[in-house]
Design an enzyme around this catalytic site. Structure first.
Site: not given
Ligand SMILES: *Cc1c(COP(=O)(O)O)cnc(C)c1O
Length: 390
Positions: A190
């Site tokens: 991210k």
């Molecule tokens: C990455 C992601 C999540 C989950 O995030 P985590 O921190 O890995 O639990 C949820 N929704 C979307 C759209 C994502 O891209």
């Protein structure tokens, strides 16, 4: 810090940790306090300050955990419906099932790849408890329209902002528009990364209190508060069967330093996206949706849609990119195509014509702040070669 060479394998995403992040983690290790403590507190305070609105920020160990906590705090349970997009990662919808409620998957607007607002309106029922938009790729969804739909009907809005740091909607950061809660992800790929981690942001004290209690076993106050207290403090009380969703100080140390670099990292992503946009404008593909005029796109993803009449299919394109040493990904295989969601809710592709069409051509190209100009140039020349059919 490992260097990315212009000719080695280029992954589709990599975290961007520098010496500052490394020093901050080492400082945490030396301090002796590695679980939730002063760094997590500081990360929360700085995160709320960064968003620039009177919100509380609560650090958690993933966005999935944060979404679960936010829905739990809103009282979502069996019989309730949560309207969300089919064009997302399964985490967005699975948390609804954790609570025994039902996600109502709807199609996307093909121009934004976010929830189709008209479709959301049509799917509201007396059981609708929450609308759960995703800011696809870092382009903010129309929070204003969703709030206008939800508020008069007493429906809550929780934003899955996993892609949306630092995105804006109508000139203000995602997370500051008065929705019931907004959840960011700090997963490895991210725009801000703590390895694993997330942040719940809410303007509502009741939601913040409930999430704070439930993220750590349902304890009425957390162990760090007890640790800090000047008198021996061994008493605590369990007020609910909570979860183990707290963020460690080791992870928060990364977050603290990454947060200072959010704007610098965003600008790098924006530069790469602009280079891609101008290099691919004449190719048989649709460029990613841009932000509304005046708004900021976080560019978590750069997702092209390869045209039906392009010289190669999306699947072959990904194979060829891989042969050229470039990693791609697909965001997303729509939820309605996955066995669990399809079978549980009897979903058919015809119910999601936009997501189906987009899915056939979509591919995420490498975009991350550590990419060099040489890396970006290599992506550009390879994509051009493949899509021109030369
Ligand atoms: C990455 C992601 C999540 C989950 O995030 P985590 O921190 O890995 O639990 C949820 N929704 C979307 C759209 C994502 O891209």
């Amino acid at each position: 810090v490992a260097r990315l060479t212009p000719t080695g394998f280029l992954p589709f995403a990599l975290p961007d940790y520098g010496e500052g992040e490394i020093a901050e983690v080492v400082d945490t290790l030396r301090s002796g306090w590695t679980t939730t403590g002063p760094k997590a507190r500081a990360f929360e305070t700085n995160f709320a300050a960064f968003l620039g609105a009177p919100v509380e920020a609560l650090a958690v160990n993933s966005a999935t955990a944060g979404l679960h906590l936010a829905l739990e705090a809103l009282g979502v349970g069996p019989g309730d419906e949560v309207i969300t997009t089919t064009f997302t990662f399964t985490a967005t919808a699975e948390v609804v099932r954790y609570l025994g409620a039902d996600p109502v998957l709807v199609d996307v607007d093909p121009t934004t790849l976010c929830l189709d607002i008209g479709e959301v309106a049509r799917r509201i029922t007396p059981r609708t408890k929450v609308i759960l938009p995703v800011h696809y790729g870092g382009r903010s969804a129309d929070i204003t329209a969703l709030l206008e739909l939800a508020r008069p009907r007493g429906i809550a809005v929780v934003e899955d902002a996993a892609h949306a740091l630092p995105s804006t909607h109508r000139g203000r950061h995602v997370g500051t528009h008065g929705t019931d809660a907004t959840v960011f992800s700090f997963y490895a790929n991210k725009t801000l990364s703590t390895g694993e981690g997330g942040m719940i942001v809410t303007p509502r004290a009741d939601i913040a209190d409930r999430c704070r209690t439930m993220r750590l076993h349902g304890i009425n106050y957390d162990s760090f508060a007890r640790y800090l207290s000047s008198t021996p403090a061994w008493r605590y009380e369990i007020v609910a069967p909570g979860f183990k969703y707290n963020l460690t100080d080791i992870a928060a140390a990364l977050g603290l330093h990454q947060l200072r670099r959010v704007e610098e990292m965003r600008i790098r992503r924006e530069t790469i996206s602009a280079q891609y946009d101008s290099a691919f404008a004449d190719l048989p593909c649709t460029l990613p949706p841009r932000a509304e005029p005046g708004d900021v796109h976080a560019w978590h993803l750069y997702a092209l849609q390869i045209a039906e009449d392009a010289p190669i299919s999306r699947d072959v394109f990904i194979e060829k990119m891989f042969e050229h040493g470039i990693g791609c990904s697909v965001h997303y295989i729509p939820l309605h195509r996955h066995k669990y969601w399809r079978d549980t809710y009897g979903l058919l592709p015809e119910q999601f014509p936009n997501a189906e069409r987009v899915f056939r051509g979509i591919v995420s190209l490498p975009i991350f702040s550590r990419m060099s100009d040489g890396n970006a140039a290599r992506v550009i020349s390879t994509v051009r070669e493949l899509l021109q059919g030369a």
